[in-house]
Design a protein around this motif. Structure first.
Motif, PDB file in Angstrom:
ATOM      1  N   ASN A  18     -77.611  29.949  38.430  1.00  0.00           N
ATOM      2  CA  ASN A  18     -76.789  30.686  37.467  1.00  0.00           C
ATOM      3  C   ASN A  18     -75.380  30.121  37.456  1.00  0.00           C
ATOM      4  OD1 ASN A  18     -78.762  32.784  36.740  1.00  0.00           O
ATOM      5  ND2 ASN A  18     -78.531  33.377  38.866  1.00  0.00           N
ATOM      6  N   HIS A  21     -72.960  34.412  35.679  1.00  0.00           N
ATOM      7  CA  HIS A  21     -74.311  34.905  35.950  1.00  0.00           C
ATOM      8  C   HIS A  21     -75.322  34.578  34.857  1.00  0.00           C
ATOM      9  CE1 HIS A  21     -72.648  36.816  39.450  1.00  0.00           C
ATOM     10  NE2 HIS A  21     -71.762  37.424  38.704  1.00  0.00           N
ATOM     11  N   GLN A  22     -74.977  33.670  33.949  1.00  0.00           N
ATOM     12  CA  GLN A  22     -75.935  33.241  32.936  1.00  0.00           C
ATOM     13  C   GLN A  22     -76.927  32.276  33.582  1.00  0.00           C
ATOM     14  OE1 GLN A  22     -74.271  31.309  29.484  1.00  0.00           O
ATOM     15  NE2 GLN A  22     -76.233  31.227  28.441  1.00  0.00           N
ATOM     16  N   LEU A  23     -78.210  32.446  33.256  1.00  0.00           N
ATOM     17  CA  LEU A  23     -79.249  31.590  33.809  1.00  0.00           C
ATOM     18  C   LEU A  23     -79.102  30.166  33.271  1.00  0.00           C
ATOM     19  CD1 LEU A  23     -81.912  31.365  35.487  1.00  0.00           C
ATOM     20  CD2 LEU A  23     -83.107  31.747  33.319  1.00  0.00           C
TER      21      LEU A  23
END
Length: 92
Positions: free
Chosen positions: A13, A17-19
């Motif tokens: 991430n 916290h974006q994948l």
């Protein structure tokens, strides 16, 4: 960036916290895993994150004393580029 580990999955991430991507490796038998899938979020493609994920998986597999069977085509290419990864592969 942050790696997160589950029993058969590693995710990467970004700081928000974006994948970025994930690698899936279900257990076949005891200490043998199938490197089944490497996924990179299309937003992050062509930036080297796939290679980073495979390298992180290799570190994890060495630490956990896993033997690996490759299924994912990208992972097969990465293992072919890195002779030091060969020690993890299952003898078939």
């Amino acid at each position: 960036m942050q790696y997160n580990y589950n029993i058969s999955r590693i995710t990467l991430n970004d700081d928000s916290h974006q994948l970025i991507g994930e690698i899936l490796f279900p257990t076949i038998n005891n200490d043998i895993v199938l490197l089944e899938h490497v996924f990179i979020n299309p937003t992050f493609e062509q930036q080297g994150f796939g290679s980073l994920l495979v390298a992180e998986f290799v570190k994890h597999a060495i630490h956990q004393k896993l033997t690996v069977k490759l299924l994912d085509p990208f992972a097969k290419l990465e293992f072919a580029k890195h002779p030091e990864y060969q020690q993890l592969l299952i003898n078939e």
